[in-house]
Design an enzyme around this catalytic site. Structure first.
Site, PDB file in Angstrom:
ATOM      1  CG  ASP A  10     -29.402  43.648 -34.612  1.00  0.00           C
ATOM      2  OD1 ASP A  10     -29.481  42.837 -35.556  1.00  0.00           O
ATOM      3  OD2 ASP A  10     -28.979  44.809 -34.742  1.00  0.00           O
ATOM      4  NE  ARG A  11     -21.807  40.017 -36.824  1.00  0.00           N
ATOM      5  CZ  ARG A  11     -21.162  40.753 -37.726  1.00  0.00           C
ATOM      6  NH1 ARG A  11     -21.811  41.675 -38.422  1.00  0.00           N
ATOM      7  NH2 ARG A  11     -19.874  40.573 -37.948  1.00  0.00           N
ATOM      8  CG  ASP A  12     -23.978  44.102 -38.345  1.00  0.00           C
ATOM      9  OD1 ASP A  12     -22.738  44.136 -38.334  1.00  0.00           O
ATOM     10  OD2 ASP A  12     -24.642  43.167 -38.844  1.00  0.00           O
ATOM     11  CB  THR A  51     -27.912  39.065 -37.064  1.00  0.00           C
ATOM     12  OG1 THR A  51     -27.357  40.070 -37.894  1.00  0.00           O
ATOM     13  CG2 THR A  51     -27.201  37.753 -37.310  1.00  0.00           C
ATOM     14  CB  CYS A  81     -32.514  36.316 -42.007  1.00  0.00           C
ATOM     15  SG  CYS A  81     -33.225  36.509 -43.670  1.00  0.00           S
ATOM     16  NE  ARG A  92     -34.143  41.906 -45.204  1.00  0.00           N
ATOM     17  CZ  ARG A  92     -32.855  42.175 -44.992  1.00  0.00           C
ATOM     18  NH1 ARG A  92     -31.998  41.197 -44.795  1.00  0.00           N
ATOM     19  NH2 ARG A  92     -32.418  43.413 -44.994  1.00  0.00           N
ATOM     20  CE  LYS A  93     -32.977  41.109 -37.159  1.00  0.00           C
ATOM     21  NZ  LYS A  93     -31.998  41.588 -36.158  1.00  0.00           N
ATOM     22  CG  ASP A 118     -29.087  48.806 -34.538  1.00  0.00           C
ATOM     23  OD1 ASP A 118     -29.473  47.652 -34.826  1.00  0.00           O
ATOM     24  OD2 ASP A 118     -28.290  49.449 -35.247  1.00  0.00           O
TER      25      ASP A 118
END
Length: 181
Positions: A10-12, A51, A81, A92-93, A118
């Site tokens: 994941d990114r953020d 992400t 997404c 979308r997760k 996260d």
């Protein structure tokens, strides 16, 4: 020992930033992230970013800007997404669209892949496809464990890591990192 085919990050909040979205050119990696990505790359492990970035559909950034940023960080490919949570997409997760698309693109067995994120939605997507699940405490990780306990109670998280460095170290201790054929 189980072989790992790919790692999805994941990114953020996972590779940098915090529990909010920072758009390209404002986003900063955690100090150890580049080393951890390079560690996986040295062992020829495929690394994918996946992400949710609803700011794309809102016109706050472009998918191309995110893709260029993430490829520059060392990812082999990027799955984004761009939809808002109310658009009802399959990517979308916590939906699995990004993971299944990568599986088709790279002929992956998702049960032999790792998802590191996260948020509860990262863990839920990984759980639905049978991937190894590592939740990092950075970003929204700690709050996910408390505020979204009800969404996580039926998901067996394989490891709760302090950060990405801890997650990758645990991965190396417990699984065989697969080299590309």
């Amino acid at each position: 020992m189980k072989k790992i085919e790919a790692v999805f990050l994941d990114r953020d909040g996972t590779i940098g930033g915090d529990n909010t979205v920072h758009y390209p050119e404002e986003f900063e990696l955690f100090p150890y992230t580049a080393d951890e990505i390079n560690r996986l790359k040295r062992d020829e492990t495929r690394i994918f970013s996946f992400t949710n970035q609803p700011g794309i559909s809102r016109g706050l950034a472009t998918g191309k800007e995110f893709e260029e940023e993430l490829i520059a960080f060392g990812f082999d490919d990027v799955y984004i997404c761009p939809h808002d949570h109310n658009e009802g997409c399959i990517c979308r997760k916590p939906n699995t669209g990004m993971l299944t698309e990568a599986s088709k693109d790279y002929d992956l067995v998702l049960e032999n892949c790792v998802v590191i994120g996260d948020r509860w939605s990262d863990m839920a997507a990984a759980s639905k496809v049978g991937s190894i699940k590592i939740l990092v405490r950075t970003g929204a990780g700690d709050s996910s464990l408390i505020e979204h306990f009800d969404k996580l109670k039926d998901i067996k998280i394989d490891y709760i890591a302090n950060d990405l460095k801890d997650a990758i170290s645990w991965l190396y201790k417990n699984y065989l990192v697969c080299r590309k054929a």
